[in-house]
Design a protein around this motif. Structure first.
Motif: not given
Length: 404
Positions: A104-118
């Motif tokens: 769960x934590x990894x999915x959230x952090x990956x989502x944050x990477x995607x958001x910040x990049x976009x």
């Protein structure tokens, strides 16, 4: 009782602050926060880019280590005295519950990477740049890391045991093939945003790897041919003593909970020269059994290896063996081996190549991709998770996932 006392202490303070609110207006602005709109400027471009890169460093080794744990390359046992995470055991066995705290934590952090990049791309589109170099910096990094985030979403997560993919911004489930297409589109945009030859070779290798994950080897051939070359520095996720590399913290000197498969000790036993690329140590379990753990990343600040010219060589060799490219597959493999002082192989086929990939991409998160693309067999029962599940928190919050 403690909670009641705490509330009785805090409530008067809150009322006091509320009553005085009108009298505390003539103060300087806060200096430890930044207004979001102020970041959308040419002057802050490098700062925002570094933020994206930092988020990448946090999640890259984390997701790769968990992918290795789900694959047949690493495993978990409570027999090791320092191991105590049942969430790791679920990943290892492919019996992952949807509210597994680790995934769960990894999915959230990956989502944050995607958001910040976009979001970096969004900001760049709103800035009237006077310095073309800063514009290129923003567009290159935003597209590069946006592509990487989608690649990991596609290869690490799934809706069901055998249905890879993920979600973006509470949108509908996106199958892995579509996410990989999006990653490739982002990578191509990154290619167009840079004139740096090394950066272009790195991105070409990443595009080839995305096509490998799709099993589209003919499409991978052109990009691998233009990928990283002998002597190129590794493309790494940089870490520090603050942002510890995950392999050190949970599968290494920081704390051994995750260990490597016994075959890695067999590799170095059969050929002592393999210690140049397969770096392991051992620990005794409480039962007396010996387990082996990685020392490839010996320090908490060790950089995590994302892509190398050696992996690119092995991709090219595989494409040749599959009939999707021309060239000397054996020479490409032996160039990798020679870089470690290993003896040349005299022959090469796909089975031997997969062993070379196993050794070379040791602790880099690639083995699960090889298993899921069918290059090497799956090691668990057919009913197990071959990807980490989209977590329950996302399923509850995303209306598109209701009932799925």
């Amino acid at each position: 009782m403690k909670k009641i006392k705490y509330l009785l202490l805090v409530l008067p303070l809150f009322l006091f602050i509320s009553a005085c609110e009108d009298y505390i207006t003539d103060v300087e602005p806060l200096i430890d926060v930044v207004q979001d709109n102020l970041l959308t400027s040419e002057a802050q471009t490098e700062f925002v880019v570094r933020g994206v890169q930092q988020r990448f460093s946090v999640v890259a080794s984390q997701i790769a280590c968990q992918m290795d744990l789900l694959s047949d390359q690493m495993a978990y046992t409570s027999d090791i005295a320092s191991a105590s995470f049942p969430t790791f055991e679920e990943i290892d066995k492919g019996a992952i519950v949807l509210n597994n705290a680790t995934t769960t934590g990894t999915y959230r952090q990956l989502g944050e990477l995607r958001f910040f990049a976009d979001d970096l791309i969004r900001r760049a589109g709103q800035i009237s740049f006077t310095d073309p170099a800063k514009k290129s910096l923003a567009e290159f990094n935003g597209n590069l890391y946006g592509g990487i985030a989608r690649f990991y979403l596609a290869t690490a997560f799934g809706l069901n045991q055998n249905q890879p993919g993920g979600t973006i911004d509470n949108g509908p489930f996106i199958p892995a093939a579509t996410l990989l297409d999006q990653a490739i589109e982002k990578y191509n945009a990154a290619l167009n945003a840079t004139t740096d030859a090394y950066n272009k070779r790195v991105v070409n290798s990443l595009i080839a790897k995305a096509y490998f994950a799709k099993g589209q080897y003919a499409q991978a051939a052109t990009f691998a041919a233009n990928g990283m070359a002998s002597g190129d520095a590794n493309f790494n996720a940089l870490n520090s003593d603050v942002s510890n590399i995950y392999y050190w913290g949970f599968a290494g000197a920081g704390r051994v909970q995750i260990y490597v498969a016994d075959r890695f000790n067999d590799y170095v036993t059969a050929d002592s020269k393999e210690t140049a690329r397969i770096k392991i140590n051992s620990v005794k379990g409480t039962s007396g059994k010996t387990y082996y753990w990685q020392t490839k990343y010996p320090d908490k600040g060790s950089p995590f290896i994302v892509m190398t010219w050696k992996e690119n060589n092995l991709m090219r060799a595989e494409l040749i063996l599959r009939g999707n490219a021309t060239g000397d597959a054996l020479a490409l493999v032996n160039a990798v081996r020679a870089s470690y002082g290993l003896n040349n192989l005299t022959t090469i086929d796909l089975n031997t190549l997969m062993v070379e990939r196993d050794k070379e991409m040791f602790c880099q998160g690639t083995r699960l991709i090889d298993q899921n693309r069918g290059a090497v067999p799956w090691h668990l029962a057919a009913t197990t998770w071959r990807y980490m599940p989209i977590p329950q928190t996302e399923r509850d919050a995303n209306p598109n996932l209701k009932g799925l």
